[in-house]
Design an enzyme around this catalytic site. Structure first.
Site, PDB file in Angstrom:
ATOM      1  N   MET A   1       0.862  -1.196   0.000  1.00 37.85           N
ATOM      2  CA  MET A   1       0.000   0.000   0.000  1.00 37.85           C
ATOM      3  C   MET A   1       0.896   1.242   0.000  1.00 37.85           C
ATOM      4  SD  MET A   1      -3.175   0.677   2.605  1.00 37.85           S
ATOM      5  CE  MET A   1      -2.119   0.640   4.066  1.00 37.85           C
ATOM      6  N   HIS A   2       0.674   2.116  -0.981  1.00 39.41           N
ATOM      7  CA  HIS A   2       1.516   3.305  -1.051  1.00 39.41           C
ATOM      8  C   HIS A   2       0.800   4.544  -1.577  1.00 39.41           C
ATOM      9  CE1 HIS A   2       1.523   2.012  -5.242  1.00 39.41           C
ATOM     10  NE2 HIS A   2       1.963   3.208  -5.570  1.00 39.41           N
ATOM     11  N   ARG A   3      -0.387   4.380  -2.146  1.00 37.52           N
ATOM     12  CA  ARG A   3      -1.038   5.527  -2.796  1.00 37.52           C
ATOM     13  C   ARG A   3      -1.516   6.552  -1.767  1.00 37.52           C
ATOM     14  NH1 ARG A   3      -1.718   4.611  -8.224  1.00 37.52           N
ATOM     15  NH2 ARG A   3      -1.442   2.424  -8.839  1.00 37.52           N
TER      16      ARG A   3
ATOM     17  N   ASP B   1      -2.699  -1.788  -3.566  1.00 38.32           N
ATOM     18  CA  ASP B   1      -3.138  -0.710  -4.442  1.00 38.32           C
ATOM     19  C   ASP B   1      -2.190  -0.586  -5.633  1.00 38.32           C
ATOM     20  OD1 ASP B   1      -0.942   0.515  -3.260  1.00 38.32           O
ATOM     21  OD2 ASP B   1      -2.111   2.002  -2.137  1.00 38.32           O
TER      22      ASP B   1
ATOM     23  N   ARG C   1       6.877   5.815   1.924  1.00 34.18           N
ATOM     24  CA  ARG C   1       5.826   6.816   2.136  1.00 34.18           C
ATOM     25  C   ARG C   1       4.850   6.354   3.212  1.00 34.18           C
ATOM     26  NH1 ARG C   1       3.478  10.572  -1.675  1.00 34.18           N
ATOM     27  NH2 ARG C   1       1.567  11.465  -0.804  1.00 34.18           N
TER      28      ARG C   1
END
Length: 390
Positions: free
Chosen positions: A228-230, A308, A264
């Site tokens: 998950m990074h968005r 994602d 992030r």
């Protein structure tokens, strides 16, 4: 013929490896075929500058060192695009390529396609025609601009062909070649199958988690994988915290959760005061960013994937891994269940995630192979460029 191909970030690396190999094979067969040789230069813009997320991929996938590294590094979208255009223009003027080949939808894709066209250099876009319909995604803007400028648009599926035709792209510019990332998957599947999951965890676990034992996993163990990074998932505490709670209070009660954590995401967990909860959660295994082979091995054995990432959606489709896509839209609808794939869009709504999670566990693995996702796409890409205009 001289081709410059451009990579900028990790999603590009898995796509360029088979393309470079296909050029090499083409040049090896020149004598009997009489075809023209291809001089190829690889330009890395340096958009991903972390060694774990960049150089390790080059080594593991056998990608030769870039001929040129622009070393752009981090920054805002405008900074990355602007600095890349300035640097790449000098390369194009010096090298005078016949083609610039761009891949996917990262900032380098946009920057280098614009720069090449302003110099009247032909542009080929591999993975053209993908559309999410979400203009809030920077990647969607990169796709639209790149496809509008490209002379040759090589698509991964027939839905992408239709997207381009609806936008008025002349049919002669469009060629359906299949999914180049599946070339890399098929080339590495056998090698990856022998990797030890336990060894992957031991090698890559965060230092903060070393004080507690990792779950004992083998090839038959049941586990979930999360990436998950968005910004839509990690930049707001009111979204990120419920997802973390679902993982720690529900999924990890069923099975271990393996989470290669993006820088992030780690930064935002720390900012929101959630980092210690994630680090100390029972059955939640946090890893540093891992290499392609390690991630593919985890995917091959996972009971479920929560992600994602667009690329993992595609891999899950071919591997049959049930995939909960933590987005409200996707530019890869061919991977969705309604098109025969393994993925379901769940956004970041916990009720929907929970419902589809239970359904996915009952469904199990159902591998699917969309048309031309056969491991031969790169050869078709090279052939399309060589035959352009004939």
């Amino acid at each position: 013929m001289k081709i410059i191909s451009v990579v900028g970030a990790r999603p590009n690396f898995m796509k360029i490896a088979p393309f470079i190999n296909a050029i090499k094979k083409h040049n090896e067969k020149l004598e009997p075929s009489g075809s023209q040789p291809v001089k190829h230069l690889l330009v890395h813009t340096g958009q991903h500058y972390d060694v774990r997320m960049s150089e390790s991929f080059f080594r593991s996938l056998g990608i030769p060192n870039p001929d040129i590294n622009l070393e752009i590094g981090s920054g805002t979208h405008a900074e990355q695009v602007g600095h890349t255009m300035i640097a790449f223009e000098k390369i194009c003027i010096t090298e005078k390529p016949d083609w610039v080949v761009v891949l996917g939808d990262v900032n380098a894709t946009l920057a280098c396609s614009v720069t090449a066209k302003k110099l009247n250099i032909k542009v080929c876009h591999i993975e053209a025609g993908l559309r999410s319909g979400d203009m809030a995604m920077p990647e969607e803007i990169n796709r639209l601009v790149t496809d509008r400028l490209s002379d040759l648009l090589l698509t991964p599926d027939r839905l992408s062909n239709e997207n381009l035709k609806k936008e008025g792209v002349p049919p002669e510019k469009i060629e359906f070649v299949g999914n180049i990332m599946i070339d890399t998957l098929e080339a590495n599947r056998e090698k990856v199958a022998g990797l030890s999951i336990a060894a992957i965890l031991e090698k890559n676990r965060l230092d903060e988690q070393q004080k507690k034992p990792a779950p004992k996993l083998d090839s038959d163990s049941r586990y979930a994988v999360l990436t998950m990074h968005r910004p839509s998932n990690v930049d707001q505490k009111e979204i990120l915290e419920p997802i973390l709670n679902f993982l720690t209070e529900e999924v990890s009660k069923d099975m271990p959760v393996i989470w290669p954590i993006h820088p992030r995401t780690q930064k935002m967990l720390q900012k929101f005061g959630l980092w210690e909860k994630a680090v100390n959660a029972e059955n939640l295994v946090l890893l540093y960013p891992i290499g392609y082979h390690e991630m593919l091995r985890l995917n091959m054995g996972a009971a479920i994937m929560l992600t994602d990432s667009g690329g993992l959606q595609e891999e899950c489709c071919v591997l049959g891994t049930p995939c909960l896509t933590l987005r409200w839209n996707t530019e890869r609808p061919v991977t969705l269940k309604e098109h025969g794939g393994a993925s379901v869009l769940v956004g970041n709504n916990i009720s929907r995630i929970r419902e589809e999670y239970q359904t996915a566990l009952q469904t199990g693995r159902v591998p699917q192979r969309p048309e031309l996702w056969d491991g031969q796409t790169a050869q078709r890409c090279v052939k399309a460029i060589l035959n352009y205009g004939k």
